[in-house]
Design a protein around this motif. Structure first.
Motif, PDB file in Angstrom:
ATOM      1  N   HIS A 188       0.844  -1.196   0.000  1.00 40.12           N
ATOM      2  CA  HIS A 188       0.000   0.000   0.000  1.00 40.12           C
ATOM      3  C   HIS A 188       0.881   1.249   0.000  1.00 40.12           C
ATOM      4  O   HIS A 188       1.182   1.801   1.066  1.00 40.12           O
ATOM      5  CB  HIS A 188      -0.907  -0.001   1.245  1.00 40.12           C
ATOM      6  N   PRO A 189       1.295   1.715  -1.178  1.00 40.31           N
ATOM      7  CA  PRO A 189       2.083   2.951  -1.201  1.00 40.31           C
ATOM      8  C   PRO A 189       1.195   4.176  -0.957  1.00 40.31           C
ATOM      9  O   PRO A 189       0.028   4.205  -1.366  1.00 40.31           O
ATOM     10  CB  PRO A 189       2.657   2.996  -2.630  1.00 40.31           C
ATOM     11  N   GLY A 190       1.814   5.170  -0.319  1.00 45.86           N
ATOM     12  CA  GLY A 190       1.186   6.493  -0.256  1.00 45.86           C
ATOM     13  C   GLY A 190       1.575   7.258  -1.514  1.00 45.86           C
ATOM     14  O   GLY A 190       1.622   6.689  -2.604  1.00 45.86           O
ATOM     15  N   THR A 191       1.898   8.543  -1.344  1.00 49.53           N
ATOM     16  CA  THR A 191       2.237   9.370  -2.519  1.00 49.53           C
ATOM     17  C   THR A 191       3.691   9.137  -2.927  1.00 49.53           C
ATOM     18  O   THR A 191       4.603   9.363  -2.136  1.00 49.53           O
ATOM     19  CB  THR A 191       2.021  10.863  -2.179  1.00 49.53           C
ATOM     20  N   ILE A 192       3.875   8.717  -4.167  1.00 51.59           N
ATOM     21  CA  ILE A 192       5.216   8.412  -4.689  1.00 51.59           C
ATOM     22  C   ILE A 192       5.409   9.230  -5.973  1.00 51.59           C
ATOM     23  O   ILE A 192       4.495   9.318  -6.804  1.00 51.59           O
ATOM     24  CB  ILE A 192       5.354   6.898  -5.027  1.00 51.59           C
ATOM     25  N   ARG A 193       6.617   9.797  -6.143  1.00 51.94           N
ATOM     26  CA  ARG A 193       6.873  10.653  -7.319  1.00 51.94           C
ATOM     27  C   ARG A 193       7.107   9.811  -8.570  1.00 51.94           C
ATOM     28  O   ARG A 193       8.228   9.385  -8.834  1.00 51.94           O
ATOM     29  CB  ARG A 193       8.101  11.536  -7.067  1.00 51.94           C
ATOM     30  N   SER A 194       6.022   9.547  -9.301  1.00 57.21           N
ATOM     31  CA  SER A 194       6.127   8.729 -10.517  1.00 57.21           C
ATOM     32  C   SER A 194       5.375   9.444 -11.639  1.00 57.21           C
ATOM     33  O   SER A 194       5.011  10.610 -11.514  1.00 57.21           O
ATOM     34  CB  SER A 194       5.491   7.356 -10.261  1.00 57.21           C
ATOM     35  N   ASN A 195       5.086   8.709 -12.714  1.00 55.10           N
ATOM     36  CA  ASN A 195       4.337   9.308 -13.830  1.00 55.10           C
ATOM     37  C   ASN A 195       2.845   8.992 -13.780  1.00 55.10           C
ATOM     38  O   ASN A 195       2.120   9.264 -14.731  1.00 55.10           O
ATOM     39  CB  ASN A 195       4.910   8.802 -15.158  1.00 55.10           C
ATOM     40  N   VAL A 196       2.395   8.376 -12.671  1.00 58.11           N
ATOM     41  CA  VAL A 196       1.016   7.861 -12.663  1.00 58.11           C
ATOM     42  C   VAL A 196      -0.035   8.974 -12.850  1.00 58.11           C
ATOM     43  O   VAL A 196      -1.037   8.760 -13.535  1.00 58.11           O
ATOM     44  CB  VAL A 196       0.750   6.999 -11.400  1.00 58.11           C
ATOM     45  N   ILE A 197       0.209  10.153 -12.279  1.00 56.00           N
ATOM     46  CA  ILE A 197      -0.795  11.225 -12.441  1.00 56.00           C
ATOM     47  C   ILE A 197      -0.652  11.878 -13.819  1.00 56.00           C
ATOM     48  O   ILE A 197      -1.644  12.166 -14.484  1.00 56.00           O
ATOM     49  CB  ILE A 197      -0.683  12.280 -11.321  1.00 56.00           C
ATOM     50  N   ARG A 198       0.606  12.037 -14.274  1.00 58.52           N
ATOM     51  CA  ARG A 198       0.826  12.622 -15.616  1.00 58.52           C
ATOM     52  C   ARG A 198       0.128  11.783 -16.689  1.00 58.52           C
ATOM     53  O   ARG A 198      -0.423  12.312 -17.638  1.00 58.52           O
ATOM     54  CB  ARG A 198       2.321  12.680 -15.932  1.00 58.52           C
ATOM     55  N   SER A 199       0.148  10.465 -16.536  1.00 57.08           N
ATOM     56  CA  SER A 199      -0.470   9.623 -17.574  1.00 57.08           C
ATOM     57  C   SER A 199      -1.906   9.241 -17.225  1.00 57.08           C
ATOM     58  O   SER A 199      -2.523   8.428 -17.912  1.00 57.08           O
ATOM     59  CB  SER A 199       0.380   8.385 -17.838  1.00 57.08           C
ATOM     60  N   SER A 200      -2.428   9.872 -16.180  1.00 59.08           N
ATOM     61  CA  SER A 200      -3.800   9.596 -15.747  1.00 59.08           C
ATOM     62  C   SER A 200      -4.818  10.178 -16.736  1.00 59.08           C
ATOM     63  O   SER A 200      -4.550  11.166 -17.410  1.00 59.08           O
ATOM     64  CB  SER A 200      -3.968  10.276 -14.377  1.00 59.08           C
ATOM     65  N   ARG A 201      -5.979   9.526 -16.838  1.00 60.15           N
ATOM     66  CA  ARG A 201      -7.077  10.121 -17.620  1.00 60.15           C
ATOM     67  C   ARG A 201      -7.826  11.081 -16.701  1.00 60.15           C
ATOM     68  O   ARG A 201      -8.630  10.654 -15.877  1.00 60.15           O
ATOM     69  CB  ARG A 201      -8.014   9.032 -18.125  1.00 60.15           C
ATOM     70  N   MET A 202      -7.525  12.390 -16.825  1.00 62.07           N
ATOM     71  CA  MET A 202      -8.199  13.391 -15.996  1.00 62.07           C
ATOM     72  C   MET A 202      -8.927  14.363 -16.901  1.00 62.07           C
ATOM     73  O   MET A 202      -8.425  14.735 -17.954  1.00 62.07           O
ATOM     74  CB  MET A 202      -7.204  14.119 -15.090  1.00 62.07           C
ATOM     75  N   LEU A 203     -10.118  14.792 -16.479  1.00 64.14           N
ATOM     76  CA  LEU A 203     -10.924  15.680 -17.322  1.00 64.14           C
ATOM     77  C   LEU A 203     -10.478  17.126 -17.201  1.00 64.14           C
ATOM     78  O   LEU A 203     -10.651  17.919 -18.115  1.00 64.14           O
ATOM     79  CB  LEU A 203     -12.405  15.568 -16.926  1.00 64.14           C
ATOM     80  N   PRO A 205      -7.411  19.615 -16.851  1.00 69.24           N
ATOM     81  CA  PRO A 205      -5.953  19.737 -16.938  1.00 69.24           C
ATOM     82  C   PRO A 205      -5.353  20.528 -15.774  1.00 69.24           C
ATOM     83  O   PRO A 205      -4.233  20.243 -15.329  1.00 69.24           O
ATOM     84  CB  PRO A 205      -5.719  20.469 -18.266  1.00 69.24           C
ATOM     85  N   GLN A 206      -6.101  21.524 -15.269  1.00 69.74           N
ATOM     86  CA  GLN A 206      -5.591  22.333 -14.138  1.00 69.74           C
ATOM     87  C   GLN A 206      -5.465  21.461 -12.892  1.00 69.74           C
ATOM     88  O   GLN A 206      -4.478  21.528 -12.150  1.00 69.74           O
ATOM     89  CB  GLN A 206      -6.543  23.508 -13.848  1.00 69.74           C
ATOM     90  N   ALA A 207      -6.500  20.645 -12.656  1.00 66.03           N
ATOM     91  CA  ALA A 207      -6.484  19.746 -11.492  1.00 66.03           C
ATOM     92  C   ALA A 207      -5.352  18.731 -11.628  1.00 66.03           C
ATOM     93  O   ALA A 207      -4.680  18.383 -10.649  1.00 66.03           O
ATOM     94  CB  ALA A 207      -7.824  19.031 -11.372  1.00 66.03           C
ATOM     95  N   GLN A 208      -5.107  18.304 -12.873  1.00 62.75           N
ATOM     96  CA  GLN A 208      -4.038  17.325 -13.113  1.00 62.75           C
ATOM     97  C   GLN A 208      -2.666  17.944 -12.798  1.00 62.75           C
ATOM     98  O   GLN A 208      -1.849  17.328 -12.114  1.00 62.75           O
ATOM     99  CB  GLN A 208      -4.080  16.868 -14.577  1.00 62.75           C
ATOM    100  N   LEU A 209      -2.478  19.197 -13.256  1.00 60.51           N
ATOM    101  CA  LEU A 209      -1.218  19.892 -13.007  1.00 60.51           C
ATOM    102  C   LEU A 209      -1.005  20.062 -11.498  1.00 60.51           C
ATOM    103  O   LEU A 209       0.087  19.821 -10.970  1.00 60.51           O
ATOM    104  CB  LEU A 209      -1.236  21.252 -13.709  1.00 60.51           C
ATOM    105  N   LYS A 210      -2.081  20.445 -10.796  1.00 58.35           N
ATOM    106  CA  LYS A 210      -1.985  20.651  -9.345  1.00 58.35           C
ATOM    107  C   LYS A 210      -1.632  19.335  -8.642  1.00 58.35           C
ATOM    108  O   LYS A 210      -0.788  19.299  -7.740  1.00 58.35           O
ATOM    109  CB  LYS A 210      -3.334  21.182  -8.827  1.00 58.35           C
ATOM    110  N   ALA A 211      -2.267  18.261  -9.094  1.00 56.51           N
ATOM    111  CA  ALA A 211      -2.000  16.953  -8.472  1.00 56.51           C
ATOM    112  C   ALA A 211      -0.546  16.528  -8.714  1.00 56.51           C
ATOM    113  O   ALA A 211       0.114  15.998  -7.817  1.00 56.51           O
ATOM    114  CB  ALA A 211      -2.963  15.905  -9.026  1.00 56.51           C
ATOM    115  N   VAL A 212      -0.033  16.795  -9.936  1.00 54.58           N
ATOM    116  CA  VAL A 212       1.364  16.456 -10.230  1.00 54.58           C
ATOM    117  C   VAL A 212       2.288  17.271  -9.326  1.00 54.58           C
ATOM    118  O   VAL A 212       3.255  16.749  -8.754  1.00 54.58           O
ATOM    119  CB  VAL A 212       1.696  16.708 -11.721  1.00 54.58           C
ATOM    120  N   GLN A 213       1.967  18.567  -9.161  1.00 54.50           N
ATOM    121  CA  GLN A 213       2.820  19.432  -8.330  1.00 54.50           C
ATOM    122  C   GLN A 213       2.838  18.941  -6.879  1.00 54.50           C
ATOM    123  O   GLN A 213       3.888  18.902  -6.234  1.00 54.50           O
ATOM    124  CB  GLN A 213       2.331  20.880  -8.394  1.00 54.50           C
ATOM    125  N   LEU A 214       1.668  18.551  -6.365  1.00 56.56           N
ATOM    126  CA  LEU A 214       1.596  18.031  -4.991  1.00 56.56           C
ATOM    127  C   LEU A 214       2.403  16.744  -4.855  1.00 56.56           C
ATOM    128  O   LEU A 214       3.126  16.542  -3.871  1.00 56.56           O
ATOM    129  CB  LEU A 214       0.137  17.761  -4.598  1.00 56.56           C
TER     130      LEU A 214
END
Ligand code: NAD
Length: 269
Positions: A188-203, A205-214
């Motif tokens: 059970h990983p917590g938040t790990i710096r990978s590409n999973v959010i960058r390659s996520s299907r998100m509707l 783009p602003q929320a996606q950028l914020k999630a990547v930054q976090l």
């Protein structure tokens, strides 16, 4: 009493989703311990680059460009790995994707895409590798869930469903296989710096950028996460939480099963 640490030298290790993030770091950590690697991903270029790097460093490695949600490809994979390396000792079902949007807003196709990879891919891996793993005197199945397999995140309903599914499935396997040579572990990983959010299907783009930054700001490195996972395999653990956020999530979910969901819901009002 000290737990014995098992050697991974010459163990034949299959890792899905090996071309990026946690999977890539797991491959390097296993290679550093002298394991023989069978690496699986849909990203052919990145997979070949990793395999070339590991082979140049003297490791034995084979690669398989396969979509884990493709049943017939997954059914054929164990035979190909055994042909290449003679056996299979460890299977790490790591490949995963995410969909970031409210359930009501994203399509049923996105929901099916995610479930097929994150849950069915894990089930296919276990089902088709199990007969081969049982031939090994000391085998492991390692299924990567998430802290969202411990509690559920609004905007991540399908991801949470898939990761809770991986947890439930894996915990049943622990028990079913407890009298065999196959140890089963859920991660059970917590938040790990990978590409999973960058390659996520998100509707959004602003929320996606914020999630990547976090994720970049607060996430653990993939190398550190992989090291924790590999050490847990060496100690034959049944379950591992990776990162302070995963530990906090579990603690809060146990103490406040309903209030924790209310709390996370407040961020989405
Ligand atoms: N990064 C995190 O914060 C985090 C937290 C908890 C759990 N996880 C889980 O860790 C695992 C690894 O993800 P990551 O964070 O390293 O992400 P990542 O995007 O960096 O790597 C995922 C890899 O899986 C591959 N992949 C995607 N779909 C595939 C398919 N259908 N068949 C084969 N390969 C496929 C991708 O090409 C990629 O190489 C996933 O299961 C993810 O859900 C990640």
């Amino acid at each position: 009493m000290r737990r014995s640490v098992r050697s991974l030298t010459n163990k034949i290790v299959v890792i899905t989703g090996a071309a990026s993030g946690i999977g890539q770091s797991l491959a390097r950590a296993m290679a550093a311990r002298g394991a023989v690697l069978a690496l699986v991903d849909i990203d052919e270029l990145a997979l070949e680059a990793l395999c070339a790097e590991l082979a140049d460093a003297g490791n034995t490695v084979s690669s398989y460009v396969i979509d884990v949600s493709n049943r017939s490809a997954m059914e054929q994979l164990p035979g190909d790995v055994v042909t290449a390396h003679g056996a299979v000792d460890i299977l790490i079902n790591n490949a995963g994707v995410s969909v970031g949007a409210m359930f009501d807003d994203h399509s049923i196709e996105d929901a099916e895409w995610l479930l097929d990879i994150n849950l069915k891919g894990v089930i296919y891996g276990c089902k088709f590798f199990l007969p081969h793993l049982k031939q090994s005197p000391e085998a492991n199945i390692v299924n990567i869930s998430s802290m969202f397999g411990l509690f559920s995140m609004p905007g991540q309903a399908m991801y949470s469903a898939s990761k809770a599914g991986v947890r439930g499935f894996t915990e049943a396997l622990w028990t079913e296989l407890s009298n065999t040579s196959v140890r089963v572990m859920t991660v059970h990983p917590g938040t790990i710096r990978s590409n999973v959010i960058r390659s996520s299907r998100m509707l959004d783009p602003q929320a996606q950028l914020k999630a990547v930054q976090l994720q970049e700001k607060f996430g653990m490195s993939t190398d550190k996460a992989a090291e924790k996972i590999v050490r847990a395999i060496e100690k034959n653990k049944l379950r591992v939480l990776v990162g302070a956020d995963a530990h906090i999530a579990e603690f809060l979910k146990r103490l406040f099963p309903v209030s924790l969901q209310r709390l996370v819901g407040m961020f989405f009002d």
